[in-house]
Motif scaffolding. Structure first.
Motif, short mmCIF file in Angstrom:
data_model
loop_
_atom_site.label_atom_id
_atom_site.label_comp_id
_atom_site.label_asym_id
_atom_site.label_seq_id
_atom_site.Cartn_x
_atom_site.Cartn_y
_atom_site.Cartn_z
N THR A 16 0.86 -1.21 0.06
CA THR A 16 -0.09 0.02 -0.01
C THR A 16 0.87 1.17 -0.09
OG1 THR A 16 -1.74 -1.15 1.07
CG2 THR A 16 -1.97 1.20 1.23
N ASP A 40 -8.46 -4.30 -1.93
CA ASP A 40 -8.17 -4.99 -0.78
C ASP A 40 -9.16 -4.49 0.43
OD1 ASP A 40 -7.30 -5.83 1.83
OD2 ASP A 40 -5.23 -4.82 1.58
N ASN A 44 -6.68 0.01 3.25
CA ASN A 44 -5.69 0.77 3.73
C ASN A 44 -5.58 2.01 2.65
OD1 ASN A 44 -4.13 -1.97 5.03
ND2 ASN A 44 -5.47 -0.66 5.96
N ASP A 131 -3.52 -1.83 -5.79
CA ASP A 131 -3.01 -2.11 -4.66
C ASP A 131 -3.68 -3.36 -4.17
OD1 ASP A 131 -1.62 -2.07 -2.09
OD2 ASP A 131 -3.22 -0.89 -1.17
#
Ligand SMILES: Nc1ncnc2c1ncn2[C@@H]1O[C@H](COP(=O)(O)OP(=O)(O)OP(=O)(O)O)[C@@H](O)[C@H]1O
Ligand SMILES: [Mg+2]
Length: 256
Positions: A16, A40, A44, A131
């Motif tokens: 990340t 994800d 995050n 990511d």
């Protein structure tokens, strides 16, 4: 449009951090048009970007739409794209329910291509950076199916090379069976420090992955956590991590 998947099924290796700081360096230092995708359920990256739920769709909604066979329009995909002035990038946020949509994906027709079908509605970017979550599951397979480049951050600590073979195998399988366009952008050493553990890990990476290893190394520093907390891209700071991320952006541009 280059699509970079930032992947490693190992947790906490700086995927990340790399997605956010590489994306913002390409945007702010090289004037590139960048779209970040938070792939994800931990979301995050969305936190780094100071995303607050606003009633508009997230990646979860886009995935659900495809998996339930509803028509995805470019307008709907566009409504999932936000902008961060601080990072100079556009992004599609995630939320915790992305975990449920991954379950739904398992039974969808052509489940590997859900993200590809979503991104087919996106245009006008120099770079899309995905990511990934720390797993080898369907969301990761989707990222490798749509990407034309794979960037693997590797934390230079003990056992850091564990699991790289499994990721490499998956990459090769996807390249053979689904996405011949994908290439290895590079393996990036992260959290490098002056300990012998870090030195040994770097040596091992040099032995096994020298042909794809980035020259740039990202140091271990508390500045990384500070940056993630206040959402300031490291390339805009005077810290040595800032210089390293600028170097990484240059190296990525030279490899593209
Ligand atoms: N260069 C660095 N130096 C020190 N700490 C770092 C560095 N990069 C990231 N970190 C810290 O390490 C932790 C993990 O980083 P990050 O969330 O980027 O990893 P990740 O691979 O995305 O994790 P996950 O697998 O859970 O998605 C965070 O607390 C972050 O602040
Ligand atoms: Mg992460």
């Amino acid at each position: 449009m280059d699509i970079i998947s930032v992947s490693n099924q190992k947790g906490g290796v700086s995927k990340t951090g790399v997605s956010f700081n590489l994306g913002s360096a390409l945007a702010l230092k090289h004037d590139k048009k960048v779209l970040l995708i938070d792939n994800d359920p931990q979301a995050n990256l969305s936190e780094y970007l100071k995303y607050e739920p606003d009633g508009e769709p997230t990646l979860t909604h886009l995935v659900m739409t495809v998996c339930t066979g509803r028509t995805l329009t470019p307008e709907y995909v566009k409504s999932a794209v936000r902008h961060s002035d601080t990072a100079g990038v556009d992004y599609i946020p995630a939320d915790i329910n992305l975990a449920n949509s991954e379950t739904l994906m398992q039974t969808a027709i052509s489940r590997e291509t859900v993200l590809r079908r979503i991104l087919a509605n996106v245009e006008g970017y120099d770079f899309v950076i995905i990511d990934c979550l720390p797993s080898l599951g369907t969301l990761l397979i989707n990222a490798l199916t749509v990407a034309n480049m794979l960037l693997i951050p590797v934390q230079t600590q003990k056992f850091s090379l564990d699991g790289l073979q499994a990721l490499n195998n998956l990459y090769e399988q996807i390249k053979t069976a689904i996405n011949p366009n994908i290439t290895m952008l590079g393996v990036l050493p992260t959290m490098v420090d002056h300990t012998s553990v870090s030195r040994n890990a770097l040596e091992e990476l040099n032995e096994k992955y020298s042909n794809v290893l980035f020259k740039t190394q990202i140091s271990k520093s508390v500045e990384a956590a500070k940056s993630s907390e206040n959402g300031t891209p490291l390339c805009m700071t005077a810290h040595k991590l800032g210089k390293e991320y600028c170097e990484l952006a240059m190296e990525v541009l030279s490899r593209c």
